[in-house]
Write an enzyme that holds these catalytic residues in place. Structure first.
Site, PDB file in Angstrom:
ATOM      1  N   TYR A   1       0.844  -1.207   0.000  1.00  0.00           N
ATOM      2  CA  TYR A   1       0.000   0.000   0.000  1.00  0.00           C
ATOM      3  C   TYR A   1       0.877   1.255   0.000  1.00  0.00           C
ATOM      4  CZ  TYR A   1      -2.694   3.910   1.674  1.00  0.00           C
ATOM      5  OH  TYR A   1      -3.221   5.173   1.795  1.00  0.00           O
TER       6      TYR A   1
ATOM      7  N   SER B   1      -2.783  14.520   7.264  1.00  0.00           N
ATOM      8  CA  SER B   1      -3.827  14.235   6.271  1.00  0.00           C
ATOM      9  C   SER B   1      -5.220  14.202   6.905  1.00  0.00           C
ATOM     10  CB  SER B   1      -3.538  12.866   5.633  1.00  0.00           C
ATOM     11  OG  SER B   1      -4.673  12.375   4.969  1.00  0.00           O
TER      12      SER B   1
ATOM     13  N   GLN C   1      -3.964  18.859   5.563  1.00  0.00           N
ATOM     14  CA  GLN C   1      -4.333  18.557   4.173  1.00  0.00           C
ATOM     15  C   GLN C   1      -5.808  18.214   4.126  1.00  0.00           C
ATOM     16  OE1 GLN C   1      -4.750  14.909   3.228  1.00  0.00           O
ATOM     17  NE2 GLN C   1      -5.790  15.651   1.392  1.00  0.00           N
TER      18      GLN C   1
ATOM     19  N   TYR D   1      -9.153  16.830   2.157  1.00  0.00           N
ATOM     20  CA  TYR D   1      -9.939  16.188   1.112  1.00  0.00           C
ATOM     21  C   TYR D   1     -11.362  16.683   1.317  1.00  0.00           C
ATOM     22  CZ  TYR D   1      -6.581  12.528  -0.343  1.00  0.00           C
ATOM     23  OH  TYR D   1      -5.513  11.838  -0.864  1.00  0.00           O
TER      24      TYR D   1
ATOM     25  N   THR E   1      -5.997  18.912  -1.536  1.00  0.00           N
ATOM     26  CA  THR E   1      -5.595  17.910  -2.540  1.00  0.00           C
ATOM     27  C   THR E   1      -6.680  17.785  -3.605  1.00  0.00           C
ATOM     28  OG1 THR E   1      -4.290  16.729  -0.917  1.00  0.00           O
ATOM     29  CG2 THR E   1      -4.928  15.498  -2.881  1.00  0.00           C
TER      30      THR E   1
ATOM     31  N   ARG F   1      -5.030   1.128  -7.801  1.00  0.00           N
ATOM     32  CA  ARG F   1      -3.835   0.550  -7.172  1.00  0.00           C
ATOM     33  C   ARG F   1      -3.949  -0.972  -7.219  1.00  0.00           C
ATOM     34  NH1 ARG F   1      -3.606   4.810  -2.876  1.00  0.00           N
ATOM     35  NH2 ARG F   1      -4.235   6.677  -4.035  1.00  0.00           N
TER      36      ARG F   1
ATOM     37  N   LYS G   1      -2.698  21.106  -3.869  1.00  0.00           N
ATOM     38  CA  LYS G   1      -1.798  19.956  -4.021  1.00  0.00           C
ATOM     39  C   LYS G   1      -2.315  19.054  -5.134  1.00  0.00           C
ATOM     40  CE  LYS G   1       0.207  16.115  -1.369  1.00  0.00           C
ATOM     41  NZ  LYS G   1      -0.437  14.905  -1.863  1.00  0.00           N
TER      42      LYS G   1
ATOM     43  N   HIS H   1       0.654  12.857  -6.839  1.00  0.00           N
ATOM     44  CA  HIS H   1       0.247  12.011  -5.722  1.00  0.00           C
ATOM     45  C   HIS H   1       1.180  10.793  -5.601  1.00  0.00           C
ATOM     46  CE1 HIS H   1      -3.462  11.713  -3.066  1.00  0.00           C
ATOM     47  NE2 HIS H   1      -2.842  10.603  -2.740  1.00  0.00           N
TER      48      HIS H   1
ATOM     49  N   ARG I   1       0.225   7.623  -7.599  1.00  0.00           N
ATOM     50  CA  ARG I   1      -0.825   6.758  -7.052  1.00  0.00           C
ATOM     51  C   ARG I   1      -2.193   7.067  -7.653  1.00  0.00           C
ATOM     52  NH1 ARG I   1       1.039   4.733  -2.105  1.00  0.00           N
ATOM     53  NH2 ARG I   1      -0.894   4.881  -0.911  1.00  0.00           N
TER      54      ARG I   1
ATOM     55  N   ASP J   1       6.700  17.818  -5.258  1.00  0.00           N
ATOM     56  CA  ASP J   1       6.293  16.697  -4.401  1.00  0.00           C
ATOM     57  C   ASP J   1       6.263  15.402  -5.206  1.00  0.00           C
ATOM     58  OD1 ASP J   1       4.833  15.427  -2.051  1.00  0.00           O
ATOM     59  OD2 ASP J   1       3.263  15.304  -3.581  1.00  0.00           O
TER      60      ASP J   1
ATOM     61  N   ILE K   1      11.410  12.272  -4.642  1.00  0.00           N
ATOM     62  CA  ILE K   1      12.671  12.714  -4.011  1.00  0.00           C
ATOM     63  C   ILE K   1      13.238  11.574  -3.155  1.00  0.00           C
ATOM     64  CG2 ILE K   1      13.629  14.257  -2.222  1.00  0.00           C
ATOM     65  CD1 ILE K   1      10.860  15.655  -4.168  1.00  0.00           C
TER      66      ILE K   1
ATOM     67  N   ARG L   1       6.801   8.770   0.751  1.00  0.00           N
ATOM     68  CA  ARG L   1       7.318   7.426   1.058  1.00  0.00           C
ATOM     69  C   ARG L   1       8.619   7.422   1.853  1.00  0.00           C
ATOM     70  NH1 ARG L   1       5.253   7.223  -3.986  1.00  0.00           N
ATOM     71  NH2 ARG L   1       3.528   5.806  -4.406  1.00  0.00           N
TER      72      ARG L   1
HETATM   73  C1  LIG Z   1       0.864   5.673   1.929  1.00  0.00           C
HETATM   74  C2  LIG Z   1       0.549   7.012   1.330  1.00  0.00           C
HETATM   75  C3  LIG Z   1      -0.570   7.699   1.748  1.00  0.00           C
HETATM   76  C4  LIG Z   1      -0.865   8.947   1.203  1.00  0.00           C
HETATM   77  N1  LIG Z   1      -1.945   9.647   1.681  1.00  0.00           N
HETATM   78  C5  LIG Z   1      -2.191  10.887   1.206  1.00  0.00           C
HETATM   79  C6  LIG Z   1      -3.245  11.653   1.745  1.00  0.00           C
HETATM   80  O1  LIG Z   1      -3.943  11.233   2.661  1.00  0.00           O
HETATM   81  N2  LIG Z   1      -3.452  12.884   1.222  1.00  0.00           N
HETATM   82  C7  LIG Z   1      -2.685  13.403   0.214  1.00  0.00           C
HETATM   83  O2  LIG Z   1      -2.909  14.526  -0.220  1.00  0.00           O
HETATM   84  N3  LIG Z   1      -1.672  12.693  -0.306  1.00  0.00           N
HETATM   85  C8  LIG Z   1      -1.401  11.462   0.180  1.00  0.00           C
HETATM   86  N4  LIG Z   1      -0.340  10.748  -0.320  1.00  0.00           N
HETATM   87  C9  LIG Z   1       0.538  11.376  -1.331  1.00  0.00           C
HETATM   88  C10 LIG Z   1       1.689  12.143  -0.648  1.00  0.00           C
HETATM   89  O3  LIG Z   1       1.197  13.278   0.022  1.00  0.00           O
HETATM   90  C11 LIG Z   1       2.731  12.619  -1.654  1.00  0.00           C
HETATM   91  O4  LIG Z   1       2.096  13.358  -2.652  1.00  0.00           O
HETATM   92  C12 LIG Z   1       3.531  11.488  -2.299  1.00  0.00           C
HETATM   93  O5  LIG Z   1       3.808  10.459  -1.368  1.00  0.00           O
HETATM   94  C13 LIG Z   1       4.830  12.055  -2.848  1.00  0.00           C
HETATM   95  O6  LIG Z   1       5.572  11.091  -3.513  1.00  0.00           O
HETATM   96  P1  LIG Z   1       6.777  10.273  -2.827  1.00  0.00           P
HETATM   97  O7  LIG Z   1       6.128   9.212  -2.018  1.00  0.00           O
HETATM   98  O8  LIG Z   1       7.538   9.773  -3.997  1.00  0.00           O
HETATM   99  O9  LIG Z   1       7.571  11.234  -1.976  1.00  0.00           O
HETATM  100  C14 LIG Z   1      -0.030   9.495   0.206  1.00  0.00           C
HETATM  101  C15 LIG Z   1       1.098   8.798  -0.214  1.00  0.00           C
HETATM  102  C16 LIG Z   1       1.401   7.572   0.342  1.00  0.00           C
HETATM  103  C17 LIG Z   1       2.653   6.855  -0.115  1.00  0.00           C
HETATM  104  C1  LIG Z   2      -6.414   7.180   2.614  1.00  0.00           C
HETATM  105  C2  LIG Z   2      -6.077   7.621   1.210  1.00  0.00           C
HETATM  106  C3  LIG Z   2      -7.130   8.449   0.568  1.00  0.00           C
HETATM  107  C4  LIG Z   2      -4.737   8.246   1.234  1.00  0.00           C
HETATM  108  C5  LIG Z   2      -4.161   8.547  -0.113  1.00  0.00           C
HETATM  109  O1  LIG Z   2      -4.301   9.618  -0.608  1.00  0.00           O
HETATM  110  C6  LIG Z   2      -3.358   7.543  -0.783  1.00  0.00           C
HETATM  111  O2  LIG Z   2      -3.365   6.363  -0.426  1.00  0.00           O
HETATM  112  O3  LIG Z   2      -2.672   7.941  -1.749  1.00  0.00           O
END
Ligand SMILES: Cc1cc2nc3c(=O)[nH]c(=O)nc-3n(C[C@H](O)[C@H](O)[C@H](O)COP(=O)(O)O)c2cc1C
Ligand SMILES: CC(C)CC(=O)C(=O)O
Length: 387
Positions: A28, A110, A131, A133, A159, A168, A256, A280, A283, A311, A314, A335
């Site tokens: 995940y 978040s 952040q 939603y 976001t 995913r 974002k 994101h 994702r 973002d 990196i 991550r």
């Molecule tokens: C496990 C996970 C959960 C995330 N949850 C959110 C979230 O709740 N809200 C959001 O705006 N972005 C979420 N993101 C995206 C991150 O804010 C960010 O944009 C992204 O991880 C950046 O890429 P990187 O993982 O390569 O640094 C999530 C990313 C991951 C890996």
């Molecule tokens: C709980 C999710 C909506 C978090 C998220 O943005 C993600 O998994 O990329």
């Protein structure tokens, strides 16, 4: 198993995390949408930029402080919002926020976090962003604004790249759910990962702490992220909502998920003080460009004043230097700190922030730059003949 103190880089921490976490939970965090093209591209794109050093520039002292969301930051990095954090480590958001504070960096919580924003604000005096939603229950958005004001949050990030859940496939295959389902297979997997299971299963109860008083879908049992997002997130979100949010909040606000110069300009015209250039973390829309490749055009579109945060992807301090030279105010990571959290709680996050900070300082010294504000376009160029 490699120990935390032996980790040299983000890739090492990722390996430790992958052994400590049950596979569905690691996937995940680690995974992306569809064929994971954007996920890979986000990281690979940094290798397509060369750093052009200056020499003999007295790098005995290097100034790295900057301002992001109107707040002082020890160096130009912040922590992106990530949902469901308590699944990765029992100490959850507080462990991450404490490590961020130790390093003088901004933390983002978040909407889908597992710690109440008031509890986080009470435990954590450092600069913080919430952040948002937008849920179908629009009352929640107005409530977030009021609660963030009361709790002393410094900024908001809206976001906008998640009107629906990205596809995913690793999560589909693993049956990832929130909270984790206790099936025979998952119980076996948990039993094989006691370092994760004990704090995670005996710690505070898993809940989406900032929304569960209004939307407690999970009360009826575990559900997939796809179903949750489909049921709760509002797909009708539009620019009018940005204007509304900006007028209600009246403070630092970043959009974002902006990827184009046009949308960056429109964000600022609608009242935002900055944008997080982001797909994101690969994702959501697979095929979206790497954030680093959009930075120069976005900066040119919005001018000098707004925050432009790169973002995604990196993994080295040198990546931050490249983004700044192309015009970013700062970078943000998701991550990398989650790998650290899973690998070793607060100490793991501390470790990853130290490593990236050291790499950043060393890269500036080697590039002959003694002040982040002096980084400019001439310090970076697109590699020739890269394939
Ligand atoms: C496990 C996970 C959960 C995330 N949850 C959110 C979230 O709740 N809200 C959001 O705006 N972005 C979420 N993101 C995206 C991150 O804010 C960010 O944009 C992204 O991880 C950046 O890429 P990187 O993982 O390569 O640094 C999530 C990313 C991951 C890996
Ligand atoms: C709980 C999710 C909506 C978090 C998220 O943005 C993600 O998994 O990329």
């Amino acid at each position: 198993m490699m120990q935390l103190h032996r980790a040299n880089n983000v890739a090492d921490l990722r390996r430790i995390a992958s052994r400590r976490l049950p596979r569905p939970i690691f996937d995940y965090i680690d995974g992306g949408a569809d064929d994971e093209v954007s996920l890979r591209r986000n990281v690979d794109a940094f290798a397509r930029y060369d750093l052009i050093p200056d020499v003999l520039n007295d790098v005995s002292a290097i100034r790295t402080e900057t301002r992001i969301f109107g707040q002082a930051s020890r160096w130009p990095l912040m922590l992106s919002p990530t949902g469901l954090t308590r699944m990765f480590h029992g100490h959850a958001e507080l462990a991450v926020a404490r490590a961020a504070a130790k390093h003088g960096l901004i933390y983002s919580l978040s909407t889908m976090g597992t710690t109440r924003l008031e509890d986080l604000a009470q435990a954590f005096a450092g600069p913080k962003v919430f952040q948002i939603y937008i849920f179908k229950d629009r009352g929640l958005t107005a409530e977030f604004v009021a609660r963030c004001k009361d709790a002393g949050f410094d900024g908001l990030a809206l976001t906008v790249d998640t009107p629906v859940a990205g596809n995913r496939e690793r999560d589909r295959v693993s049956g990832f759910s929130l909270p984790p389902k206790l099936t025979l297979t998952s119980l076996l997997s948990f039993a094989r990962h006691p370092a994760w299971s004990l704090p995670a299963l005996t710690g505070a109860k898993f809940s989406l702490a900032n929304v569960s008083h209004k939307v407690d879908l999970l009360a009826s049992g575990p559900m997939s992220l796809f179903d949750y997002i489909g049921a709760q997130f509002d797909r009708s979100v539009s620019w009018r909502d940005v204007e509304w949010l900006a007028s209600q909040w009246n403070g630092p606000l970043a959009i974002k998920g902006v990827m184009t110069p046009e949308d960056a300009r429109r964000s600022v015209a609608s009242g935002a003080t900055g944008v997080m250039v982001s797909n994101h973390g690969g994702r959501q829309l697979d095929g979206a460009p790497a954030p680093i490749d959009q930075i120069e055009a976005v900066r040119a579109a919005v001018g000098d004043a707004p925050d432009v945060i790169c973002d995604g992807g990196i993994r080295r301090g040198s990546d931050v230097v490249k983004a700044l030279a192309l015009g970013a105010t700062a970078c943000s990571i998701g991550r990398p700190y989650l790998y650290g959290l899973a690998a070793g709680g607060e100490a793991g996050v501390d470790r990853v922030l130290s490593m990236l900070g050291d790499e950043f300082q060393r890269t500036l010294a080697l590039a002959g730059v003694n002040d982040v504000a002096a980084l400019s376009r001439r310090h970076v160029r697109k590699s020739e003949g890269w394939r």
